[in-house]
Structures are given as C-alpha cells and as structure tokens.
Design a protein around this motif. Structure first.
Motif, PDB file in Angstrom:
ATOM      1  N   MET A  20       0.801  -0.987   0.154  1.00 40.07           N
ATOM      2  CA  MET A  20      -0.113  -0.006   0.003  1.00 40.07           C
ATOM      3  C   MET A  20       1.024   1.190   0.187  1.00 40.07           C
ATOM      4  SD  MET A  20      -2.996   0.988   2.574  1.00 40.07           S
ATOM      5  CE  MET A  20      -3.817   2.747   2.510  1.00 40.07           C
ATOM      6  N   ALA A  21       0.618   2.242  -1.017  1.00 38.95           N
ATOM      7  CA  ALA A  21       1.253   3.618  -0.710  1.00 38.95           C
ATOM      8  C   ALA A  21       1.405   4.116   0.354  1.00 38.95           C
ATOM      9  CB  ALA A  21       0.576   4.571  -2.083  1.00 38.95           C
ATOM     10  N   LEU A  22       2.065   4.839   0.736  1.00 40.48           N
ATOM     11  CA  LEU A  22       2.145   5.913   1.898  1.00 40.48           C
ATOM     12  C   LEU A  22       1.329   7.019   1.737  1.00 40.48           C
ATOM     13  CD1 LEU A  22       6.052   5.957   2.217  1.00 40.48           C
ATOM     14  CD2 LEU A  22       4.766   4.587   3.825  1.00 40.48           C
ATOM     15  N   LEU A  23       0.647   7.449   2.738  1.00 41.14           N
ATOM     16  CA  LEU A  23      -0.277   8.549   2.945  1.00 41.14           C
ATOM     17  C   LEU A  23       0.515   9.822   3.580  1.00 41.14           C
ATOM     18  CD1 LEU A  23      -3.211   6.601   4.288  1.00 41.14           C
ATOM     19  CD2 LEU A  23      -2.770   7.225   2.104  1.00 41.14           C
TER      20      LEU A  23
ATOM     21  N   ASP B 281       6.528  18.052   5.199  1.00 40.50           N
ATOM     22  CA  ASP B 281       5.223  17.124   5.476  1.00 40.50           C
ATOM     23  C   ASP B 281       5.810  15.590   5.728  1.00 40.50           C
ATOM     24  OD1 ASP B 281       2.641  15.875   5.208  1.00 40.50           O
ATOM     25  OD2 ASP B 281       2.508  16.887   3.297  1.00 40.50           O
ATOM     26  N   VAL B 282       4.825  15.149   6.589  1.00 42.56           N
ATOM     27  CA  VAL B 282       5.208  13.575   7.098  1.00 42.56           C
ATOM     28  C   VAL B 282       4.330  12.489   6.104  1.00 42.56           C
ATOM     29  CG1 VAL B 282       5.354  12.177   9.073  1.00 42.56           C
ATOM     30  CG2 VAL B 282       5.499  14.702   9.471  1.00 42.56           C
ATOM     31  N   LEU B 283       5.051  11.472   5.824  1.00 43.57           N
ATOM     32  CA  LEU B 283       4.440  10.185   5.245  1.00 43.57           C
ATOM     33  C   LEU B 283       4.257   9.152   6.195  1.00 43.57           C
ATOM     34  CD1 LEU B 283       6.143  10.083   1.890  1.00 43.57           C
ATOM     35  CD2 LEU B 283       4.282  11.584   2.609  1.00 43.57           C
ATOM     36  N   VAL B 284       2.851   8.613   6.522  1.00 41.31           N
ATOM     37  CA  VAL B 284       2.655   7.339   7.308  1.00 41.31           C
ATOM     38  C   VAL B 284       2.277   6.253   6.828  1.00 41.31           C
ATOM     39  CG1 VAL B 284       2.173   9.178   9.443  1.00 41.31           C
ATOM     40  CG2 VAL B 284       0.205   8.184   7.717  1.00 41.31           C
ATOM     41  N   ASP B 285       2.318   4.967   7.161  1.00 45.59           N
ATOM     42  CA  ASP B 285       1.847   4.032   6.771  1.00 45.59           C
ATOM     43  C   ASP B 285       0.351   3.597   6.991  1.00 45.59           C
ATOM     44  OD1 ASP B 285       1.707   2.916   9.086  1.00 45.59           O
ATOM     45  OD2 ASP B 285       3.595   1.590   9.148  1.00 45.59           O
ATOM     46  N   GLU B 286      -0.201   2.445   6.514  1.00 51.18           N
ATOM     47  CA  GLU B 286      -1.663   2.614   6.826  1.00 51.18           C
ATOM     48  C   GLU B 286      -1.974   2.547   8.032  1.00 51.18           C
ATOM     49  OE1 GLU B 286       0.130  -1.600   5.984  1.00 51.18           O
ATOM     50  OE2 GLU B 286       0.453   0.426   4.937  1.00 51.18           O
ATOM     51  N   ASN B 287      -1.107   2.064   9.094  1.00 45.85           N
ATOM     52  CA  ASN B 287      -1.484   2.032  10.472  1.00 45.85           C
ATOM     53  C   ASN B 287      -1.229   3.569  10.963  1.00 45.85           C
ATOM     54  OD1 ASN B 287      -2.403  -0.536  10.515  1.00 45.85           O
ATOM     55  ND2 ASN B 287      -0.174  -1.272  10.409  1.00 45.85           N
TER      56      ASN B 287
ATOM     57  N   GLU C 151      13.997  12.533  -6.353  1.00 50.08           N
ATOM     58  CA  GLU C 151      13.414  13.838  -5.861  1.00 50.08           C
ATOM     59  C   GLU C 151      11.878  13.628  -5.521  1.00 50.08           C
ATOM     60  OE1 GLU C 151      12.477  18.487  -7.249  1.00 50.08           O
ATOM     61  OE2 GLU C 151      13.827  16.851  -8.562  1.00 50.08           O
ATOM     62  N   TYR C 152      11.431  14.074  -4.340  1.00 47.50           N
ATOM     63  CA  TYR C 152       9.947  13.696  -4.341  1.00 47.50           C
ATOM     64  C   TYR C 152       9.170  14.904  -4.390  1.00 47.50           C
ATOM     65  CZ  TYR C 152       5.627  13.103  -1.225  1.00 47.50           C
ATOM     66  OH  TYR C 152       4.530  12.992  -0.804  1.00 47.50           O
ATOM     67  N   SER C 153       8.072  14.719  -4.937  1.00 50.22           N
ATOM     68  CA  SER C 153       7.128  15.821  -5.362  1.00 50.22           C
ATOM     69  C   SER C 153       5.750  15.508  -4.514  1.00 50.22           C
ATOM     70  CB  SER C 153       6.727  15.724  -6.981  1.00 50.22           C
ATOM     71  OG  SER C 153       5.698  16.546  -7.036  1.00 50.22           O
ATOM     72  N   ASP C 154       5.066  16.647  -4.262  1.00 52.12           N
ATOM     73  CA  ASP C 154       3.820  16.583  -3.693  1.00 52.12           C
ATOM     74  C   ASP C 154       2.612  15.820  -4.378  1.00 52.12           C
ATOM     75  OD1 ASP C 154       4.832  17.707  -1.467  1.00 52.12           O
ATOM     76  OD2 ASP C 154       4.135  19.863  -1.653  1.00 52.12           O
ATOM     77  N   ARG C 155       2.904  15.993  -5.868  1.00 53.88           N
ATOM     78  CA  ARG C 155       1.846  15.423  -6.563  1.00 53.88           C
ATOM     79  C   ARG C 155       2.206  13.831  -7.025  1.00 53.88           C
ATOM     80  NH1 ARG C 155       3.498  20.040  -8.867  1.00 53.88           N
ATOM     81  NH2 ARG C 155       4.896  18.963 -10.182  1.00 53.88           N
ATOM     82  N   MET C 156       3.255  13.330  -6.544  1.00 53.96           N
ATOM     83  CA  MET C 156       3.518  12.004  -6.703  1.00 53.96           C
ATOM     84  C   MET C 156       3.069  10.892  -5.685  1.00 53.96           C
ATOM     85  SD  MET C 156       7.681  11.674  -5.898  1.00 53.96           S
ATOM     86  CE  MET C 156       7.683   9.985  -6.508  1.00 53.96           C
ATOM     87  N   THR C 157       2.780   9.449  -5.900  1.00 51.02           N
ATOM     88  CA  THR C 157       2.668   8.630  -5.006  1.00 51.02           C
ATOM     89  C   THR C 157       4.065   7.607  -4.543  1.00 51.02           C
ATOM     90  OG1 THR C 157       0.375   8.332  -6.088  1.00 51.02           O
ATOM     91  CG2 THR C 157       1.207   6.739  -4.482  1.00 51.02           C
ATOM     92  N   ALA C 158       4.211   7.760  -3.218  1.00 48.24           N
ATOM     93  CA  ALA C 158       5.400   6.952  -2.880  1.00 48.24           C
ATOM     94  C   ALA C 158       4.831   5.542  -2.464  1.00 48.24           C
ATOM     95  CB  ALA C 158       5.844   7.812  -1.382  1.00 48.24           C
ATOM     96  N   ASP C 159       5.073   5.004  -3.760  1.00 48.06           N
ATOM     97  CA  ASP C 159       4.718   3.588  -3.685  1.00 48.06           C
ATOM     98  C   ASP C 159       6.110   2.701  -3.351  1.00 48.06           C
ATOM     99  OD1 ASP C 159       6.339   3.508  -6.102  1.00 48.06           O
ATOM    100  OD2 ASP C 159       4.577   3.320  -7.135  1.00 48.06           O
ATOM    101  N   TYR C 160       5.934   1.418  -3.345  1.00 49.89           N
ATOM    102  CA  TYR C 160       7.055   0.622  -2.909  1.00 49.89           C
ATOM    103  C   TYR C 160       8.280   0.749  -4.033  1.00 49.89           C
ATOM    104  CZ  TYR C 160       9.836  -3.868  -2.244  1.00 49.89           C
ATOM    105  OH  TYR C 160      10.677  -4.573  -2.074  1.00 49.89           O
ATOM    106  N   ASP C 161       7.838   0.804  -5.181  1.00 55.01           N
ATOM    107  CA  ASP C 161       9.054   0.959  -6.204  1.00 55.01           C
ATOM    108  C   ASP C 161       9.963   2.313  -5.706  1.00 55.01           C
ATOM    109  OD1 ASP C 161       8.386  -1.425  -7.416  1.00 55.01           O
ATOM    110  OD2 ASP C 161       7.269  -0.535  -8.886  1.00 55.01           O
ATOM    111  N   TYR C 162       9.074   3.336  -5.515  1.00 48.89           N
ATOM    112  CA  TYR C 162       9.828   4.664  -5.150  1.00 48.89           C
ATOM    113  C   TYR C 162      10.608   4.360  -3.852  1.00 48.89           C
ATOM    114  CZ  TYR C 162      10.577   9.465  -4.174  1.00 48.89           C
ATOM    115  OH  TYR C 162      11.038  10.591  -3.609  1.00 48.89           O
TER     116      TYR C 162
END
Length: 291
Positions: free
Chosen positions: A1-4, A40-46, A96-107
């Motif tokens: 699952m992608a990060l939120l 910003d902060v990225l969290v997992d599904e929990n 590079e990280y962008s606010d418009r992208m999805t941080a999935d497993y590959d990234y």
C-alpha cells in the motif's frame, strides 16, 4: 500500500498532537548546518511515521527528499530535526520527491537503496548481512530495517501515541426521481334534457244552441276563412365545456433521521519499563524529557 500524507491519514492530527507539529521544523546536519525544512510527513496505513519530507531549499535549491524516521532526532524544545548521517552527496543521490507523486514500493526502494549504501551508527544495530534482494512488495516489513525506521531510545526521546476515531460524514446522492404529469382519460357521459313540442288538437263538438234557427241576414256564408295557430317545439342543445376540477401542488419535504454506527477503534497506550529506575511522568498537557 502506498504511503499517505499525515493530514490525509488524520485531518485532525494537530488536535491529536496537542500543538506539537513536526511540519515546519528546521532540519540540521549533525554539524548544526541547516539543510532544509520539514514540509510534510508520510505515514503507513497504520499511522506510523515512516518518512519526513524535507525541502532542501537551504542546501539544494528546489529539491525535496524523503528522510527515514530512523535517521532523525527530533528536538521539540529547540524546534529542530537532526538528520543523522545526512551528507550533501547522499542528498544529491536521493530521488526527488514531489507532492503530486505517489510514494509506492518501487519509489521507496530507490530511496532506501541510497541510505543502505551509507549506513550510520545508531542505537538500532545495522544488519550488514541482510539480503535486500529477497525483499519484494509482498513480504517487505519496515521492522526489518530498524536503522531506517526504528524509533530508538537515544535519538527519539519524544514519540507519538495514536488513536483511531470514527469520523462521521454525509454523502448526498440522487436516490430517485418523481415525475408528475397529466394524461387525458375518456369516458362516456350521459345527460337528460326535457324538451317540449306543441301540436294542434281539433275538437268538433255540438253546441247547445244547435238546431236553433238563425234569422235571415245574420249569417253570411263565405269561403276562405282560416284559423292559424303557430306551433313550437324545443330541441336539445348539448355541447362540452371545460371546468377546473382541482389544483395539484408539487413540493419537496425533508424527512430527518439519525443513523448510528459502531466500529472497533484502536488506541496506543504508553508502556514504561523502568527496570528499577524511577520515572517522573508529567501531565499530558506538557512534554517530559525524562521518559
């Protein structure tokens, strides 16, 4: 699952943290050189912190990168986040990280690959024998790399306890449509109208003076004497006229009801293992650096 993003996971996270917001804190290298700001902060599904999004505007203009939470030391008293072992070379190699992208497993794997090549000393030991080629999106677990994602005792004196809440919202959708129209129905109607017709009745009677002699000269016999009587009759006049029968008013009314729902929610509680060392716990409206 992608990060939120933290705000997408918990829109009310500021109330949960009671004012302690890591977003906006300055990020410093271990030599006290400011290298950026937490955007910003990225969290997992929990809801577990996994990465800080760092804007390296002070170091590398216009670039944002992900900093694993295990490579940070957060000092709320000084409003600072220290990036453990972060070098300019490492920052330049990070994707590079962008606010418009999805941080999935590959990234994430691209990000983790950079940090794995430059391990740092931390309270959580680095497993130098780990075979990262065995990891895939189906079996990867953040706990396998505590040097990147572990909240170790030395570097993280402040951490968060999360709880789940039931959020009640309403969605408005079209449930149906009522069409009110007119149609014409026909039927056979009957009506009775009384009418009158005139007719002539001729009666021939013998008068009482019949047989009485009439004096000469009193009667003049003549032809062409005619009695005329006008006869009338009524004919029915039946036609159709339209009248207002009733009026139909169409309006909407709102029926109100309360819908109740229940679900199981989780809350993290603090477990303190003192191991014989006294611990002072302050009220929850202040922070304690002794725990």
């Amino acid at each position: 699952m992608a990060l939120l993003k933290l705000e997408d996971f918990d829109p009310n996270y500021r109330e949960t943290f009671e004012g302690d917001d890591v977003k906006g804190l300055g990020v410093y290298a271990e030599g006290n050189e400011k290298i950026g700001t937490v955007s910003d902060v990225l969290v997992d599904e929990n809801g577990h912190f996994r990465y800080l999004v760092v804007d390296l505007g002070f170091w590398i203009f216009g670039k944002k990168v992900l900093l694993p939470i295990g490579r940070t030391r957060i000092d709320y008293n000084a409003d600072r986040v220290y990036a453990i072992g972060m070098t300019r070379e490492q920052a330049e190699n990070l994707p590079e990280y962008s606010d418009r992208m999805t941080a999935d497993y590959d990234y994430e794997e691209r990000v983790r690959g950079v940090y794995r090549t430059q391990p740092v000393e931390a309270s959580a030991p680095v497993d130098t024998t780990a075979d990262y080629s065995n990891y895939d999106r189906n079996n990867y677990n953040y706990e396998r790399e505590p040097n990147l994602f572990g909240l170790n005792e030395r570097e993280h004196q402040t951490f968060r306890l999360y709880e789940e809440r039931l959020i009640a919202n309403k969605n408005r959708y079209k449930a149906g449509e009522v069409a009110v129209g007119k149609r014409v129905e026909t039927e056979t109607a009957r009506v009775s109208v009384p009418i009158e017709k005139e007719r002539v009745v001729i009666e021939r009677v013998t008068p009482s003076e019949a047989g009485t002699r009439v004096n000469p000269g009193e009667v003049a016999f003549q032809e062409g004497e005619v009695a005329r009587v006008e006869l009338y009759e009524e004919t029915p006049d039946i036609h159709k006229e339209a009248f207002v029968r009733e009026e139909v008013r169409v309006k909407k009314v709102v029926d109100r009801d309360t819908v109740e729902a229940q679900d199981t929610i989780r809350r993290e509680e603090l477990d303190v293992n003192t191991d014989g060392t006294p611990v002072v716990e302050q009220p929850n409206n202040t922070r304690s650096d002794l725990i």
